[in-house]
Design a protein around this motif. Sequence first.
Motif, short mmCIF file in Angstrom:
data_model
loop_
_atom_site.label_atom_id
_atom_site.label_comp_id
_atom_site.label_asym_id
_atom_site.label_seq_id
_atom_site.Cartn_x
_atom_site.Cartn_y
_atom_site.Cartn_z
N UNK A 150 -49.38 26.03 -70.04
CA UNK A 150 -49.58 25.40 -68.60
C UNK A 150 -48.16 24.65 -68.89
N UNK A 151 -47.01 24.70 -69.44
CA UNK A 151 -45.62 23.77 -68.96
C UNK A 151 -44.70 25.54 -68.85
N UNK A 152 -45.21 26.35 -69.51
CA UNK A 152 -44.90 27.49 -68.82
C UNK A 152 -45.21 28.22 -67.47
N UNK A 153 -44.02 28.68 -66.37
CA UNK A 153 -44.23 28.30 -65.31
C UNK A 153 -43.69 29.89 -65.28
N UNK A 154 -43.82 31.11 -63.91
CA UNK A 154 -43.06 31.73 -63.02
C UNK A 154 -42.57 31.23 -62.13
N UNK A 155 -42.04 32.36 -61.67
CA UNK A 155 -41.81 32.45 -60.13
C UNK A 155 -40.79 34.01 -60.09
N UNK A 156 -41.70 33.92 -58.92
CA UNK A 156 -41.71 35.39 -58.23
C UNK A 156 -40.06 35.54 -57.49
N UNK A 157 -39.16 36.56 -57.30
CA UNK A 157 -37.95 36.31 -56.58
C UNK A 157 -37.30 36.59 -57.13
N UNK A 158 -35.65 36.30 -57.01
CA UNK A 158 -34.31 36.28 -57.21
C UNK A 158 -33.98 34.98 -57.63
N UNK A 159 -33.87 35.14 -59.34
CA UNK A 159 -33.43 33.57 -59.74
C UNK A 159 -31.54 32.96 -58.88
N UNK A 160 -31.55 33.81 -58.19
CA UNK A 160 -29.83 33.26 -58.12
C UNK A 160 -30.96 31.88 -56.74
N UNK A 161 -31.88 32.08 -56.43
CA UNK A 161 -32.08 30.95 -55.19
C UNK A 161 -32.58 29.90 -56.04
N UNK A 162 -32.70 30.16 -57.57
CA UNK A 162 -33.92 28.54 -58.04
C UNK A 162 -32.90 28.01 -58.22
N UNK A 163 -33.30 26.28 -57.56
CA UNK A 163 -32.59 24.83 -57.84
C UNK A 163 -32.91 24.48 -59.02
N UNK A 164 -32.53 24.48 -60.40
CA UNK A 164 -32.92 24.19 -61.35
C UNK A 164 -31.57 24.09 -62.34
N UNK A 165 -31.91 23.50 -63.68
CA UNK A 165 -30.96 23.01 -64.12
C UNK A 165 -29.70 23.50 -64.93
N UNK A 166 -30.62 24.50 -65.55
CA UNK A 166 -29.97 26.51 -65.64
C UNK A 166 -30.83 27.34 -65.63
N UNK A 167 -29.92 28.42 -64.94
CA UNK A 167 -30.51 29.39 -65.11
C UNK A 167 -30.02 30.73 -65.94
#
Length: 173
Positions: free
Chosen positions: A7-24
């Motif tokens: 459950x702690x692991x998520x999925x995002x579908x799309x372009x990784x460059x759009x993600x607002x996270x601490x690190x890609x």
Amino acid sequence: MKPETLERMKIDVGDITKLKVDAIVNAANRSLLGGGGVDGAIHKAAGRELVEECRTLGGCETGEAKITRGYKLPAKHVIHTVGPIYSGSESDPVKLASCYRNSLNLAKANQLHSIAFAAISCGVYGYPNHEAVDIAVTTCGDWLEANEGYDMEVIFSCFGERMERLYRDALGK
Ligand code: AR6
């Protein structure tokens, strides 16, 4: 693996460059000076300063990881890891697992709490995608369980529905 770990692991579908996270996490090559695929997309979105910082790092061995700032990306940092070029040898899964583990260790060492992974080696490096996804999920899950007291959100960035399906199957989602 515990259900709460999955459950702690998520999925995002799309372009990784759009993600607002601490690190890609970038699927880089050993030069760290850019390339095609997700590497090209990340360098394009981050701007020239990213390659300038990468030039100071002296490359990166397969299975290792290095960190830079994110520059024009919404992500604060980029972790660059070099996946194995698939050869069918016993070292492939070992090296691929190292990419995930070393990236997570580097994120923790920098007090980061959210990380989004590109599907390392799943493009031009030719790793059979189903096997690579299993290694990604197992390695990240093991890491989360070994670092239970540390708050870390793991996101798998899927570029297209086919990768999404593989990650959903592996995570039981
Ligand atoms: N966002 C998320 N995922 C993406 C994106 C994106 N914008 N673009 C592609 N992918 P690849 P590798 C997915 O080939 O196999 C580079 O030239 C893609 O669909 O980028 O590790 C490097 O410089 C695939 O699922 O990386 C190296 O020389 C995954 O990202 C070499 O390619 C990885 O595909 C590394 O090859």
